[in-house]
Design an enzyme around this catalytic site. Structure first.
Site, mmCIF file in Angstrom:
data_model
loop_
_atom_site.group_PDB
_atom_site.id
_atom_site.type_symbol
_atom_site.label_atom_id
_atom_site.label_comp_id
_atom_site.label_asym_id
_atom_site.label_seq_id
_atom_site.Cartn_x
_atom_site.Cartn_y
_atom_site.Cartn_z
ATOM 1 N N ASN A 76 -62.806 6.257 44.487
ATOM 2 C CA ASN A 76 -64.048 5.550 44.257
ATOM 3 C C ASN A 76 -65.330 6.022 44.847
ATOM 4 O OD1 ASN A 76 -66.131 3.582 44.544
ATOM 5 N ND2 ASN A 76 -64.830 2.011 43.647
ATOM 6 N N HIS A 93 -69.654 4.600 46.926
ATOM 7 C CA HIS A 93 -70.471 4.777 48.079
ATOM 8 C C HIS A 93 -71.487 6.132 48.260
ATOM 9 C CE1 HIS A 93 -68.909 1.104 49.392
ATOM 10 N NE2 HIS A 93 -67.665 1.636 49.150
ATOM 11 N N HIS A 116 -67.729 1.532 39.824
ATOM 12 C CA HIS A 116 -68.180 0.086 39.525
ATOM 13 C C HIS A 116 -69.504 0.108 39.091
ATOM 14 C CE1 HIS A 116 -67.805 -4.392 40.802
ATOM 15 N NE2 HIS A 116 -68.256 -4.161 39.924
ATOM 16 N N ARG A 125 -72.138 -1.994 38.505
ATOM 17 C CA ARG A 125 -72.513 -3.702 39.026
ATOM 18 C C ARG A 125 -73.518 -3.983 38.195
ATOM 19 N NH1 ARG A 125 -69.649 -5.194 43.911
ATOM 20 N NH2 ARG A 125 -70.833 -7.348 43.581
ATOM 21 N N ARG A 166 -76.515 -1.667 42.142
ATOM 22 C CA ARG A 166 -76.656 -1.276 43.268
ATOM 23 C C ARG A 166 -76.476 -0.045 43.780
ATOM 24 N NH1 ARG A 166 -72.914 -5.516 46.685
ATOM 25 N NH2 ARG A 166 -74.230 -7.060 45.367
ATOM 26 N N GLU A 178 -64.701 0.249 36.586
ATOM 27 C CA GLU A 178 -64.619 -1.127 37.206
ATOM 28 C C GLU A 178 -65.791 -1.899 36.621
ATOM 29 O OE1 GLU A 178 -64.359 -1.073 41.507
ATOM 30 O OE2 GLU A 178 -62.458 -0.270 41.399
ATOM 31 N N THR A 201 -66.362 -6.481 46.212
ATOM 32 C CA THR A 201 -65.390 -7.158 45.328
ATOM 33 C C THR A 201 -64.684 -8.174 46.386
ATOM 34 O OG1 THR A 201 -65.581 -5.566 43.939
ATOM 35 C CG2 THR A 201 -64.139 -7.427 43.530
ATOM 36 N N GLU A 212 -54.015 -4.417 38.989
ATOM 37 C CA GLU A 212 -54.254 -3.931 40.392
ATOM 38 C C GLU A 212 -54.098 -5.120 41.497
ATOM 39 O OE1 GLU A 212 -57.666 -1.112 40.937
ATOM 40 O OE2 GLU A 212 -57.592 -1.878 42.917
ATOM 41 N N HIS A 261 -58.238 -1.897 47.839
ATOM 42 C CA HIS A 261 -59.194 -2.432 48.604
ATOM 43 C C HIS A 261 -59.250 -2.507 49.995
ATOM 44 C CE1 HIS A 261 -62.789 -5.013 49.241
ATOM 45 N NE2 HIS A 261 -63.001 -4.700 47.864
#
Ligand code: PXP
Length: 271
Positions: free
Chosen positions: A19, A22, A55, A57, A61, A82, A113, A163, A206
């Site tokens: 992912n 970040h 993801h 969003r 963000r 996602e 999440t 998941e 996660h």
């Protein structure tokens, strides 16, 4: 002995979805174009990432719409998109046609999440999304807690994959709460078995990490290892701790590069 990521892919291990959100968070902190999450995705693939996860969003963000387009153009491993189950996101996913989609809950105020998708509570909406995205050619996964009732609902909604949320396990691991860790590991295992028995492909993710500072002992397994060892886990999805780890394994090199740049600049200035 050291392995490159590509060697690890060849072993019988879960696929790794990296992912890159970040990286976008760091970029957005200054509002410019660096560091570019798409460049990070390409590097992640070179390092052996099997899947690139992001993801988009509602508040944008971290990942932004143009990142999604650029990822689609340049990344040649499956993309795992996602998103929340909203009309806006379903439209964007349809247009993007990623190989994989993971439907997640989303609350504006949350830092990340929190909790899994309530498939039971919004069954019709989730089932319709599974049908629509499946018809668009994406493989759909639902991000849910290891709760038998939610797993049953995911199967009834027609999702081919789930998941399972490893957040509670990851928290117990960070807290070094061995009793809670054991409980969460067993709950996850039961959830994986249950989902597998319903014919669902099972993923996990996660909060998973490699190491923590001042760990009790070298033999303390990482939370990533505890979950990867479970035979029913076909994919692991990891972001925050992987990008965090990259800081530690890459920081020395970054300092060398900046110092070398400064030295070269001085030398060139004197010449
Ligand atoms: N899986 C899902 C569905 C997620 O929403 C996230 C967080 O974006 C992750 C995995 C990765 O979590 P982490 O960043 O804590 O590794």
């Amino acid at each position: 002995m050291t392995f490159s990521g590509l060697h690890l892919t060849a072993l019988d291990a879960p696929l790794l979805g990296v992912n890159i959100d970040h990286v976008a968070t760091v970029r957005n902190a200054r509002g410019g174009r660096f560091p570019d999450p798409v460049a990070a995705a390409l590097l992640a693939v070179e390092g052996g990432a099997d899947i690139i996860t992001f993801h988009l969003r509602e508040d944008r963000r971290h990942i932004r719409d143009d990142d999604v387009l650029r990822l689609k153009e340049s990344v040649h491993v499956p993309l795992n998109f996602e998103a929340a189950v909203t009309d806006e996101m379903l439209d964007i996913i349809e247009r993007t046609a990623p190989e994989h989609v993971c439907l997640v809950p989303e609350r504006r105020q949350e830092v990340t999440t929190e909790g899994g998708l309530d498939v039971i509570g919004q069954f019709d909406r989730v089932r319709d999304a599974c049908v629509r995205l499946g018809e668009a050619g994406s493989r759909v996964s639902l991000f849910i807690g290891a709760d038998p009732a939610q797993i049953d609902a995911a199967a009834r909604a027609g999702a081919p994959c789930v998941e399972l949320h490893t957040g509670p396990l990851a928290h117990a691991w960070w807290d070094r709460d061995h009793a809670a860790l054991e409980r969460e590991l067993q709950r996850l295992q039961r959830g994986l078995l249950h989902a597998t028995s319903l014919g669902l492909r099972t993923h996990a993710g996660h909060g998973l990490a490699l190491s923590q500072p001042e760990a009790d002992g070298a033999d303390q397994p990482s939370s990533a290892a505890l979950v990867a060892a479970l035979p029913d886990v076909h994919e692991l999805h990891i972001g925050h701790a992987l990008i965090g780890h990259a800081i530690f394994v890459g920081l020395k090199q970054a300092i060398c590069d900046f110092k070398a740049e400064a030295i070269r600049a001085r030398q060139a200035g004197r010449a």
